[in-house]
Design an enzyme around this catalytic site. Structure first.
Site, PDB file in Angstrom:
ATOM      1  N   GLU A  79      64.921 116.601   4.676  1.00 59.75           N
ATOM      2  CA  GLU A  79      66.323 116.609   5.105  1.00 59.75           C
ATOM      3  C   GLU A  79      67.139 115.521   4.417  1.00 59.75           C
ATOM      4  O   GLU A  79      66.821 114.328   4.532  1.00 59.75           O
ATOM      5  CB  GLU A  79      66.388 116.430   6.634  1.00 59.75           C
ATOM      6  CG  GLU A  79      67.807 116.615   7.144  1.00 59.75           C
ATOM      7  CD  GLU A  79      67.909 116.573   8.664  1.00 59.75           C
ATOM      8  OE1 GLU A  79      66.904 116.790   9.359  1.00 59.75           O
ATOM      9  OE2 GLU A  79      69.031 116.313   9.145  1.00 59.75           O
ATOM     10  N   LYS A 259      66.427 114.633  18.521  1.00 62.65           N
ATOM     11  CA  LYS A 259      66.089 115.213  17.207  1.00 62.65           C
ATOM     12  C   LYS A 259      66.386 114.180  16.123  1.00 62.65           C
ATOM     13  O   LYS A 259      65.619 113.992  15.186  1.00 62.65           O
ATOM     14  CB  LYS A 259      66.879 116.503  16.985  1.00 62.65           C
ATOM     15  CG  LYS A 259      66.409 117.322  15.786  1.00 62.65           C
ATOM     16  CD  LYS A 259      66.993 116.864  14.462  1.00 62.65           C
ATOM     17  CE  LYS A 259      66.488 117.697  13.293  1.00 62.65           C
ATOM     18  NZ  LYS A 259      67.058 117.271  12.014  1.00 62.65           N
ATOM     19  N   ASP A 275      49.521 113.051  12.997  1.00 59.53           N
ATOM     20  CA  ASP A 275      49.800 114.373  13.550  1.00 59.53           C
ATOM     21  C   ASP A 275      51.171 114.336  14.226  1.00 59.53           C
ATOM     22  O   ASP A 275      51.308 113.934  15.379  1.00 59.53           O
ATOM     23  CB  ASP A 275      48.684 114.723  14.555  1.00 59.53           C
ATOM     24  CG  ASP A 275      48.823 116.122  15.110  1.00 59.53           C
ATOM     25  OD1 ASP A 275      49.939 116.674  15.096  1.00 59.53           O
ATOM     26  OD2 ASP A 275      47.803 116.658  15.580  1.00 59.53           O
ATOM     27  N   HIS A 372      76.819 113.335   5.479  1.00 59.58           N
ATOM     28  CA  HIS A 372      75.861 114.433   5.360  1.00 59.58           C
ATOM     29  C   HIS A 372      76.206 115.340   4.197  1.00 59.58           C
ATOM     30  O   HIS A 372      75.350 115.708   3.421  1.00 59.58           O
ATOM     31  CB  HIS A 372      75.914 115.281   6.639  1.00 59.58           C
ATOM     32  CG  HIS A 372      74.712 115.080   7.495  1.00 59.58           C
ATOM     33  ND1 HIS A 372      73.912 116.109   7.886  1.00 59.58           N
ATOM     34  CD2 HIS A 372      74.175 113.972   8.021  1.00 59.58           C
ATOM     35  CE1 HIS A 372      72.943 115.641   8.636  1.00 59.58           C
ATOM     36  NE2 HIS A 372      73.083 114.347   8.740  1.00 59.58           N
TER      37      HIS A 372
HETATM   38  P1  NDP Z   1      38.530 111.849  13.687  1.00 60.21           P
HETATM   39  O1  NDP Z   1      37.852 113.022  14.250  1.00 60.21           O
HETATM   40  O2  NDP Z   1      38.629 111.768  12.210  1.00 60.21           O
HETATM   41  O3  NDP Z   1      37.839 110.553  14.300  1.00 60.21           O
HETATM   42  C1  NDP Z   1      38.173 109.265  13.881  1.00 60.21           C
HETATM   43  C2  NDP Z   1      37.236 108.807  12.770  1.00 60.21           C
HETATM   44  O4  NDP Z   1      37.616 107.525  12.348  1.00 60.21           O
HETATM   45  C3  NDP Z   1      35.798 108.717  13.256  1.00 60.21           C
HETATM   46  O5  NDP Z   1      34.983 109.351  12.305  1.00 60.21           O
HETATM   47  C4  NDP Z   1      35.537 107.225  13.289  1.00 60.21           C
HETATM   48  O6  NDP Z   1      34.233 106.908  12.902  1.00 60.21           O
HETATM   49  C5  NDP Z   1      36.464 106.722  12.207  1.00 60.21           C
HETATM   50  N1  NDP Z   1      36.784 105.302  12.363  1.00 60.21           N
HETATM   51  C6  NDP Z   1      36.568 104.348  11.417  1.00 60.21           C
HETATM   52  N2  NDP Z   1      36.999 103.160  11.830  1.00 60.21           N
HETATM   53  C7  NDP Z   1      37.485 103.327  13.071  1.00 60.21           C
HETATM   54  C8  NDP Z   1      38.101 102.448  14.014  1.00 60.21           C
HETATM   55  N3  NDP Z   1      38.277 101.142  13.752  1.00 60.21           N
HETATM   56  N4  NDP Z   1      38.513 102.946  15.189  1.00 60.21           N
HETATM   57  C9  NDP Z   1      38.373 104.256  15.460  1.00 60.21           C
HETATM   58  N5  NDP Z   1      37.779 105.141  14.616  1.00 60.21           N
HETATM   59  C10 NDP Z   1      37.355 104.687  13.420  1.00 60.21           C
HETATM   60  O7  NDP Z   1      40.041 111.770  14.226  1.00 60.21           O
HETATM   61  P2  NDP Z   1      40.608 111.600  15.676  1.00 60.21           P
HETATM   62  O8  NDP Z   1      39.555 111.644  16.718  1.00 60.21           O
HETATM   63  O9  NDP Z   1      41.508 110.432  15.622  1.00 60.21           O
HETATM   64  O10 NDP Z   1      41.472 112.926  15.841  1.00 60.21           O
HETATM   65  C11 NDP Z   1      42.652 113.078  15.111  1.00 60.21           C
HETATM   66  C12 NDP Z   1      42.699 114.484  14.519  1.00 60.21           C
HETATM   67  O11 NDP Z   1      42.534 115.449  15.542  1.00 60.21           O
HETATM   68  C13 NDP Z   1      44.040 114.770  13.879  1.00 60.21           C
HETATM   69  O12 NDP Z   1      43.807 115.407  12.647  1.00 60.21           O
HETATM   70  C14 NDP Z   1      44.687 115.745  14.862  1.00 60.21           C
HETATM   71  O13 NDP Z   1      45.600 116.585  14.185  1.00 60.21           O
HETATM   72  C15 NDP Z   1      43.503 116.480  15.389  1.00 60.21           C
HETATM   73  N6  NDP Z   1      43.612 117.155  16.699  1.00 60.21           N
HETATM   74  C16 NDP Z   1      44.700 117.014  17.524  1.00 60.21           C
HETATM   75  C17 NDP Z   1      44.738 117.634  18.742  1.00 60.21           C
HETATM   76  C18 NDP Z   1      45.921 117.414  19.621  1.00 60.21           C
HETATM   77  O14 NDP Z   1      46.776 116.619  19.308  1.00 60.21           O
HETATM   78  N7  NDP Z   1      46.021 118.106  20.757  1.00 60.21           N
HETATM   79  C19 NDP Z   1      43.635 118.488  19.200  1.00 60.21           C
HETATM   80  C20 NDP Z   1      42.522 118.516  18.283  1.00 60.21           C
HETATM   81  C21 NDP Z   1      42.535 117.880  17.064  1.00 60.21           C
HETATM   82  P3  NDP Z   1      32.982 107.174  13.885  1.00 60.21           P
HETATM   83  O15 NDP Z   1      32.684 108.624  13.744  1.00 60.21           O
HETATM   84  O16 NDP Z   1      31.941 106.308  13.327  1.00 60.21           O
HETATM   85  O17 NDP Z   1      33.409 106.806  15.252  1.00 60.21           O
END
Ligand code: NDP
Length: 418
Positions: A79, A259, A275, A372
């Site tokens: 935008e 918005k 996200d 704009h």
């Molecule tokens: P991930 O599944 O990628 O989990 C976070 C990753 O970061 C883990 O693998 C974790 O490692 C790693 N990590 C490394 N350092 C750190 C730290 N200091 N603290 C925390 N984690 C660390 O992502 P999220 O669980 O954050 O989920 C986000 C994703 O889920 C987005 O893509 C979103 O779009 C999607 N999503 C959203 C939904 C919603 O909003 N309703 C529903 C479902 C999915 P380790 O494995 O070792 O812990």
């Protein structure tokens, strides 16, 4: 659509071929799609039925002085005028000493929905009594979080309807947004609720209404610095306060007010691989928290100062999801120089408030269209077919016309090509 069978299993070239064979795209269209895709085909590993990398422009916004530190803020948006407005709002606040922020905590909430429960009181009591063991079950399901100092913090039972209740789990997800982590933990707890409590679990999922992950940004601007053209600073301040009041009492205005705020919030969320749908849904739910949808920011005057405040849920991460995958996100984190997700939350809250200030300032003074349309002319000219080397000439012609629309853009192009 027979040719599309098992589309998801096809190689990228085969998908393009199908789109061409089906007569949907031309050879030139496919060439255009191919030019968007990097050699790593990263997108192919991220989403389903991938056909192209869709690019959205990125720019940087200036003047964000936040808690004494200056930030250069990358913003991804299609935008026109969003980034210019953001920098303008931030520059006004910078002159007044900058933004101040507050973050109380960063917990994500998830829900286990139970249906046709036997007794709310009994289940509530059971959950309370077993709180520690339920938190242990949750933590065991994603143990690495404990090692990082995070983990499940509390669990509660909430009635929803005669036959529905929600068991809410709050988790410190550290540097992640935490959706996947939380979902894993919720499913482990849900299994226990089924097996030990003998209840019917309908579903378990993160809640995007991130009420335990709120960010606050504030600013205080002397009225004396707000004057513009025929308006005194007092008049500008008074009109901004009135505009802010309208967004508190009228959902029609509140939606547009918010918005404008989300123009900035989403642009930084996108630039940092977060996200933005999750942030959008949480912000709008929060805007309606007392039953009426209201503006997320408020402006008041006291002690000769215009005071702005925004509070909104900002469940952002500095790791996880697409953050570690997209090369531009890493670069944008370096531009921002953020150390962690909490700092990113603070920046985004300030961008929301800065964006809002610029929008209200323009609306209650010269109106939003003047600025704009200057930028919109560019979009209109490009859409009408102006080539990069013709753009300045076309804009010069368009600037002389009162109306700015696709017809005047086309006429301007015809004129300079004559
Ligand atoms: P991930 O599944 O990628 O989990 C976070 C990753 O970061 C883990 O693998 C974790 O490692 C790693 N990590 C490394 N350092 C750190 C730290 N200091 N603290 C925390 N984690 C660390 O992502 P999220 O669980 O954050 O989920 C986000 C994703 O889920 C987005 O893509 C979103 O779009 C999607 N999503 C959203 C939904 C919603 O909003 N309703 C529903 C479902 C999915 P380790 O494995 O070792 O812990």
């Amino acid at each position: 659509m027979k040719g599309f069978e098992k589309f998801y299993r096809r190689k990228l070239q085969e998908r393009w071929d199908i789109l061409q064979d089906e007569g949907i795209l031309t050879k030139d269209d496919i060439k255009c799609l191919r030019n968007t895709v990097s050699s790593s085909e990263l997108g192919n590993s991220m989403i389903e039925n991938f056909i192209a990398d869709y690019s959205i422009p990125e720019g940087v916004s200036f003047h964000y002085l936040i808690d004494g530190q200056e930030y250069l803020v990358p913003m991804v948006t299609e935008e026109p005028s969003v980034i210019a407005a953001s920098s303008h709002g931030a520059s006004i606040v910078k002159k007044a000493g900058g933004f101040k922020t507050k973050i109380k905590q960063r917990l994500m909430l998830g829900q286990i929905i139970v249906e046709n429960f036997k007794s709310f009181e009994k289940l509530n009591e059971g959950i309370e009594n077993e709180q520690q063991s339920l938190l242990r079950i949750a933590n065991k399901a994603h143990y690495s979080l404990i090692k990082r100092g995070g983990g499940a913090r509390w669990i509660r039972c909430r009635p929803l309807a005669d036959d529905l209740l929600s068991i809410d789990l709050a988790v410190d997800v550290r540097e992640a947004m935490g959706a996947n982590m939380l979902n894993t933990m919720l499913e482990a707890v849900a299994d226990h609720i089924r097996a030990v409590f003998d209840e019917n679990v309908l579903m378990s999922i993160l809640s995007n209404y991130a009420t335990e992950c709120l960010a606050i940004a504030e600013c205080s601007i002397p009225l004396s610095v707000l004057g513009k053209e025929s308006f005194t600073g007092e008049e500008i301040g008074r009109r901004i306060v009135q505009a802010s009041r309208v967004a508190q009492v009228d959902p029609y205005r509140a939606a547009t007010h918010n918005k404008g705020i989300m123009n900035g919030v989403d642009a930084v969320a996108l630039a940092t691989g977060n996200d933005w749908r999750a942030i959008e849904s949480g912000a709008h739910a929060f805007a309606a928290r007392d039953g009426q949808y209201r503006g997320l920011s408020q402006w008041t005057i006291s002690d000769e100062q215009l005071k702005g405040r925004i509070e909104l849920p900002l469940p952002v991460g500095s790791v996880g999801g697409s953050i570690g995958i997209l090369p531009l996100v890493k670069i944008n984190q370096r531009i921002l120089k953020i150390k962690n997700a909490e700092e990113l939350e603070k920046v985004i809250a300030c961008v929301g408030l800065g964006q809002n200030l610029a929008a209200l300032y323009a609306l209650i003074s010269e109106g939003i269209q003047k600025g704009h349309m200057r930028l919109q002319s560019k979009t209109l000219a490009i859409a009408a077919g102006a080539k990069p080397d013709e753009l300045q000439q076309v804009l010069a012609v368009m600037n002389k016309t009162k109306e700015k629309n696709s017809a005047t853009a086309k006429a301007a192009i015809d004129k300079i090509r004559r």
